[in-house]
Design an enzyme around this catalytic site. Structure first.
Site, PDB file in Angstrom:
ATOM      1  N   SER A   1      16.631   3.758   4.856  1.00 45.42           N
ATOM      2  CA  SER A   1      17.804   3.901   5.724  1.00 45.42           C
ATOM      3  C   SER A   1      18.865   4.808   5.100  1.00 45.42           C
ATOM      4  CB  SER A   1      18.393   2.522   6.025  1.00 45.42           C
ATOM      5  OG  SER A   1      17.442   1.706   6.674  1.00 45.42           O
TER       6      SER A   1
ATOM      7  N   GLY B   1      13.213  -1.470  -0.201  1.00 40.57           N
ATOM      8  CA  GLY B   1      12.525  -0.368   0.476  1.00 40.57           C
ATOM      9  C   GLY B   1      13.238   0.070   1.736  1.00 40.57           C
ATOM     10  N   CYS B   2      13.680  -0.885   2.523  1.00 37.87           N
ATOM     11  CA  CYS B   2      14.360  -0.563   3.781  1.00 37.87           C
ATOM     12  C   CYS B   2      15.728   0.065   3.517  1.00 37.87           C
ATOM     13  CB  CYS B   2      14.477  -1.809   4.651  1.00 37.87           C
ATOM     14  SG  CYS B   2      12.854  -2.443   5.158  1.00 37.87           S
ATOM     15  N   THR B   3      16.381  -0.358   2.458  1.00 40.87           N
ATOM     16  CA  THR B   3      17.654   0.246   2.090  1.00 40.87           C
ATOM     17  C   THR B   3      17.440   1.699   1.672  1.00 40.87           C
ATOM     18  OG1 THR B   3      18.588  -1.888   1.450  1.00 40.87           O
ATOM     19  CG2 THR B   3      19.642   0.079   0.523  1.00 40.87           C
TER      20      THR B   3
END
Length: 152
Positions: A48, A43-45
């Protein structure tokens, strides 16, 4: 934390080990400060990378993204290098800045909530984006806010 609040300055290390302050970041225009739970996670990838993919649109709107998580500097560096973000990732290992923004979690595997703050050069919060599961909404809505608040 509410729209219209004025943020206090802070100081953290970025993914290159350089000291960054909110004041210094704002010298180049409005900042889109996005808190994410953990580097190298799916999710963070996705979140970002979406900020990275909209880099020219952020530049045209006069703002620039800055990511922040509790991850240590070396993990932030690996994350940035792997995906070529082109914007700083700040390390907030003890959650001091996350607490300042009201996104620090007390008990959780993810130390910070996924939230984004669009901050004007006067340190005033222009927009707050909250979504734990819709990754693209953070960059998309931040870009809309920058455009709405751009000088005429």
């Amino acid at each position: 934390m509410n729209v219209g609040d004025v943020m206090a300055d802070f100081e953290l290390l970025d993914d290159r080990g350089e000291t960054r302050t909110l004041t210094g970041l704002l010298a180049d225009g409005p900042v889109v400060l996005f808190f994410y739970p953990a580097a190298m996670t799916p999710g963070c990838t996705a979140e970002s990378c979406h900020f990275r993919d909209l880099a020219s649109e952020f530049a045209a709107a006069g703002g620039h993204p800055v990511g922040i998580s509790a991850d240590p500097v070396d993990k932030q560096r690996r994350f940035a290098d792997k995906h070529g973000f082109g914007y700083p990732l700040l390390s907030d290992p003890d959650g001091t800045v996350a607490a300042q923004f009201g996104v620090k979690r007390s008990f959780s595997m993810a130390p910070a909530k996924r939230q984004t703050f669009v901050i004007g050069t006067d340190r005033r919060v222009l927009e707050i984006i909250k979504s734990e599961i819709r990754m693209n909404v953070h960059a998309d809505r931040a870009l809309e806010a920058l455009r709405r608040h751009a000088p005429a």
